[in-house]
Write an enzyme that holds these catalytic residues in place. Structure first.
Site, short mmCIF file in Angstrom:
data_model
loop_
_atom_site.label_atom_id
_atom_site.label_comp_id
_atom_site.label_asym_id
_atom_site.label_seq_id
_atom_site.Cartn_x
_atom_site.Cartn_y
_atom_site.Cartn_z
CG ASN A 92 -7.93 -4.34 0.95
OD1 ASN A 92 -7.22 -3.34 1.14
ND2 ASN A 92 -7.46 -5.57 1.01
CE1 TYR A 145 -2.38 -4.80 9.22
CE2 TYR A 145 -2.40 -2.63 8.26
CZ TYR A 145 -2.67 -3.97 8.16
OH TYR A 145 -3.22 -4.49 7.03
CG HIS A 176 -1.95 -1.08 1.20
ND1 HIS A 176 -3.21 -0.94 0.68
CD2 HIS A 176 -1.89 -2.35 1.66
CE1 HIS A 176 -3.88 -2.08 0.83
NE2 HIS A 176 -3.10 -2.96 1.41
FE1 HDD Z 1 -2.54 -4.82 5.39
C1 HDD Z 1 -1.08 -1.78 5.11
C2 HDD Z 1 -5.53 -3.51 4.24
C3 HDD Z 1 -3.91 -7.97 5.36
C4 HDD Z 1 0.22 -6.02 6.91
N1 HDD Z 1 -3.17 -3.00 4.78
C5 HDD Z 1 -2.41 -1.87 4.74
C6 HDD Z 1 -3.20 -0.78 4.26
C7 HDD Z 1 -4.46 -1.27 4.01
C8 HDD Z 1 -4.44 -2.67 4.35
C9 HDD Z 1 -5.64 -0.50 3.49
C10 HDD Z 1 -2.71 0.64 4.05
C11 HDD Z 1 -2.99 1.49 5.23
C12 HDD Z 1 -2.55 2.91 4.96
O1 HDD Z 1 -3.19 3.55 4.12
O2 HDD Z 1 -1.58 3.34 5.56
N2 HDD Z 1 -4.32 -5.60 4.83
C13 HDD Z 1 -5.45 -4.88 4.48
C14 HDD Z 1 -6.58 -5.77 4.41
C15 HDD Z 1 -6.13 -7.03 4.71
C16 HDD Z 1 -4.71 -6.91 4.99
C17 HDD Z 1 -8.00 -5.35 4.10
C18 HDD Z 1 -6.87 -8.32 4.80
C19 HDD Z 1 -8.09 -8.42 5.18
N3 HDD Z 1 -1.95 -6.65 5.97
C20 HDD Z 1 -2.67 -7.82 5.92
C21 HDD Z 1 -1.93 -8.89 6.57
C22 HDD Z 1 -0.76 -8.33 7.03
C23 HDD Z 1 -0.79 -6.93 6.65
C24 HDD Z 1 -2.42 -10.31 6.71
C25 HDD Z 1 0.38 -8.94 7.77
C26 HDD Z 1 0.35 -10.05 8.43
N4 HDD Z 1 -0.71 -4.05 5.86
C27 HDD Z 1 0.24 -4.71 6.53
C28 HDD Z 1 1.42 -3.84 6.91
C29 HDD Z 1 1.00 -2.46 6.29
C30 HDD Z 1 -0.35 -2.77 5.68
C31 HDD Z 1 2.75 -4.37 6.55
C32 HDD Z 1 2.00 -1.80 5.36
C33 HDD Z 1 2.01 -0.35 5.71
C34 HDD Z 1 1.26 -0.27 6.93
O3 HDD Z 1 0.82 -1.50 7.29
O4 HDD Z 1 1.06 0.74 7.57
O5 HDD Z 1 1.52 -3.78 8.29
#
Ligand code: HDD
Length: 728
Positions: A155, A369, A83
């Site tokens: 999402n 997160y 993202h």
């Molecule tokens: Fe995630 C970012 C949505 C599964 C780990 N995720 C991130 C963002 C969104 C989502 C919208 C951007 C937030 C922003 O605008 O800063 N992610 C989802 C959805 C998931 C999902 C709807 C499943 C239902 N994500 C998911 C899993 C993991 C992560 C299973 C890790 C085990 N996601 C992350 C992260 C991020 C992230 C690495 C990257 C940047 C951040 O968090 O701030 O932690």
């Protein structure tokens, strides 16, 4: 100070939004001020470094040079691992009067208005990639509630690729550019992604969503949002219910064509960002209703799937969405980095009245997160960054760390204590204290996937069944495109086998484009991705899809979807008016007025900038040329009347292509009078009947042309054209 530029409109909500007031503590506008160092020292010469003689070496003494360059050297922070590319805006959420029966959350009580910051994103691409990649869109909302920050990190698709968070790094490594050469950017069409998917059939449902038009939104303002997981809402009496969160856009749900998306990526990679920014600046504020599907605790097992499995949705035909509030985004950021880049969403940011479930994807996210923000924003004080700062007061015994802003007074930084009367004190639930839901949990410690998670194909089939013919064709073509980019034959074959499990017809149609038969899956271990080395794989093989799965009316974007039920009119649609010297300027004026009355925007696209001359010598200002813009940046095209104008346009290959593309992309097209000749010149083989095609209106305003055109624009696209005569 006389010429101070107006950087922002003054909106009523700018004044009444308490989060904006809070941010104002940290905003700076240096207009009219002296240039200073970071220590407040007025700078006398910012153009030249300090040197030993005119042509001599720069001196180490030059603290101004060093400060400026050091700051510059440290400007970047790690981009989000997923993202990374996004856009954010401020606004508010207002609760309707029905949610208090479901949740005691303060922000869900009738009429309560809560400031929000919402960030939309693509998933796979880097920060500098294109908005129009075929991808899932993030839809993350930060509510600055009176009880603390609540983040709903969702999402634009209601399901996810994997069921357990432990697989997330693998999924992302597979979809990101391949590590040896960092190719391809922001694209899933490559070997490693399909290697992963072909061995993890749990991804098939989400894959179909990603291949559908949902992955190519027309606008971020025109897409749904989903919390994805099943959450819980807890009422004032402590009774809880399962819920799925939904955001329903008031402008309906609309997508663009894949070929169009690829062109937009070149013509305007910021298409979605620009669209959101401009609409907010114009006062055309995007709006979504928040809805919930509610499942009583005792009904947890009444569905044919597990509601803790994030690869499943709850069909809206089974459990309707109840609308509980509305979000309006009404203010752009002042500074992209300070706000949109530094905003930190965490699933663990929760308030009383909402709670988690045992969904193993959600549980892993609860860890990830916070962890990622520590890395990204450099330490444990990221909650003090203005955009992340809670409006509810913060008092605790956490101390120190990089860049600490709060000056905690006194000597007590522990609990319990006598020296500070045992404060800050714990809050009872009646005082707003958060208490995790009381729940009995027992069982064996075990590293296994629940067998209730092993039906990977039924809901993929439900999605396929629910699509219109045109939407099905888009999915087939998307898979042909993607799998054509996969070099490894065995991966392509496994993908065809998996598609055949969803629907034999789907697999056959994809296979036809790949020029191969659908291989038999008999005896093939389809699922390598959900059991450990010592586990008997047999029970973990995916179940065949249920025949009786049927369809759900909320899933299609095209065929009378519930998602579109609220979409009205043509607000914020962009219409290109093709005209040049000799055009019927009076008719153009009438059309533009009619469009503006409906909230749409029109731009005159001509062969040159400046102005065009009408038949009677009247002048009309031009907004763009065929060189500076393209049909893919518009929702609809109008070809103006006027023999002289049309004669020039017919000879201009760019004007012809403009109409040709708009027709191929199934857009509403109007041609006034002689304008029909340009349409005929633009017809490709098989589309010779362009003038009688659906969504093409011809005639004169006096005969209702403008009204018919407006009605056609409201329908967005006429995908049926593709079914008739569309080159593969
Ligand atoms: Fe995630 C970012 C949505 C599964 C780990 N995720 C991130 C963002 C969104 C989502 C919208 C951007 C937030 C922003 O605008 O800063 N992610 C989802 C959805 C998931 C999902 C709807 C499943 C239902 N994500 C998911 C899993 C993991 C992560 C299973 C890790 C085990 N996601 C992350 C992260 C991020 C992230 C690495 C990257 C940047 C951040 O968090 O701030 O932690």
């Amino acid at each position: 100070m006389k010429n101070k530029p107006l950087t922002k409109k003054t909106h009523e909500d700018t004044i009444t939004n308490p989060k904006i007031d809070d941010l104002a503590r940290n905003t700076d506008d240096g207009y009219g001020e002296f240039l200073t160092s970071n220590q407040g020292l007025r700078v006398n010469d910012d153009q030249n470094s300090l040197k030993g003689s005119e042509r001599g070496p720069s001196l180490l003494e030059d603290f101004l040079l060093r400060e400026k360059i050091t700051h510059f050297d440290h400007e970047r922070i790690p981009e989000r691992v997923v993202h990374a590319r996004g856009v954010g805006a401020h606004g508010y959420f207002e609760a309707y009067d029905n949610a208090s029966a479901l949740s005691r959350a303060g922000f869900l009580q009738p009429g309560v208005k809560t400031p929000v910051f919402t960030r939309f994103s693509t998933v796979a691409g880097f920060r500098g990639s294109s908005d129009l990649a075929r991808d899932v869109r993030g839809f993350a909302v930060k509510f600055y509630t009176q009880e603390g920050v609540f983040d709903l990190v969702g999402n634009n698709m209601p399901v996810f690729f994997i069921q357990d968070a432990i697989k997330f790094p693998d999924l992302i490594h597979a979809v990101k550019p391949e590590p040896h050469n960092e190719i391809p950017q922001a694209a899933s069409a490559h070997d490693t992604f399909y290697d992963f998917i072909s061995t993890s059939p749990e991804a098939m449902h989400m894959l179909l969503w990603a291949m559908s038009d949902r992955a190519l939104p027309r606008s971020l303002r025109m897409m749904e949002g989903f919390g994805v997981h099943t959450f819980r809402l807890v009422d004032a009496a402590g009774k809880w219910r399962f819920v799925k969160f939904h955001w329903k856009p008031l402008l309906g749900v609309h997508g663009v064509a894949w070929e169009e998306a690829q062109q937009i990526s070149g013509k305007d990679p910021d298409f979605h960002r620009r669209d959101l920014w401009n609409c907010i600046e114009m006062g055309a504020y995007p709006e979504w209703e928040l809805g919930v599907q509610v499942v009583e605790a005792e009904d947890e097992h009444k569905f044919g799937f597990d509601i803790l499995d994030a690869t499943k949705l709850i069909p809206e035909d089974l459990v309707p969405v109840q609308k509980i509030g509305k979000m309006v985004l009404n203010r752009n950021v002042d500074n992209y980095f300070a706000e949109t880049e530094q905003v930190a969403f965490c699933l663990s940011h929760i308030v009383p009245g909402i709670d988690f479930t045992n969904d193993p994807l959600l549980q892993g996210r609860l860890f990830s997160y916070l962890d990622t923000q520590l890395k990204r924003l450099g330490g444990p004080n990221f909650h003090e960054i203005p955009i992340n700062r809670s409006l509810a007061p913060i008092h605790n015994n956490q101390r120190d760390g990089h860049m600490r802003q709060t000056i905690n007074k006194g000597k007590v930084a522990y609990n319990p204590n006598l020296l500070n009367d045992n404060t800050p004190k714990q809050a009872k639930q009646s005082e707003g204290g958060f208490s995790s839901m009381y729940e009995r949990v027992d069982g064996h410690k075990i590293r296994l996937r629940s067998k209730s998670f092993s039906d990977h194909f039924s809901q993929a089939r439900l999605f396929w069944n629910s699509m219109s013919e045109a939407e099905k064709m888009h999915i087939v073509k998307a898979q042909r495109f993607e799998l054509s980019h996969v070099q490894t034959e065995s991966i392509r074959n496994r993908m065809l086998m998996l598609h055949a499990q969803v629907a034999p017809e789907l697999a056959e149609r994809i296979a036809e484009g790949l020029g191969v038969p659908v291989p038999s899956a008999e005896g093939v271990q389809l699922n390598l991705g959900s059991y450990g080395a010592d586990t008997d794989p047999a029970p973990y093989q995916p179940k065949p899809a249920t025949d009786s799965v049927g369809s759900d009316s909320a899933l299609s974007m095209a065929s009378g979807a519930k998602a579109n039920a609220t979409a009205k009119g043509i607000k914020t649609r962009h219409v290109a008016v093709l005209a040049t010297d000799g055009a019927d300027v009076t008719a153009i004026g009438d059309l533009m007025k009619a469009l503006m009355d409906e909230g749409a925007q029109a731009a005159i696209i001509a062969t040159h900038l400046g102005s065009i001359k009408g038949q009677g010598g009247e002048e009309l200002l031009v907004n763009g040329t065929f060189l500076s813009t393209a049909s893919v940046l518009f929702d609809a095209v109008y070809v103006a009347d006027g023999q002289a104008s049309v004669a020039i346009l017919k000879q201009n290959p760019d004007a012809v292509r403009f109409v040709n593309e708009a027709f191929r992309h199934c857009k509403p097209i109007a041609a006034a009078g002689a304008g029909t000749e340009l349409l005929q010149a633009a017809a490709y083989p098989g589309a010779e009947d362009i003038l009688s095609a659906e969504g093409v209106v011809t005639g004169k305003d006096a005969n209702g042309l403008n009204n018919d055109f407006i009605a056609a624009i409201a329908k967005h696209r006429f995908w049926g054209r593709e079914l008739k005569a569309m080159p593969a």
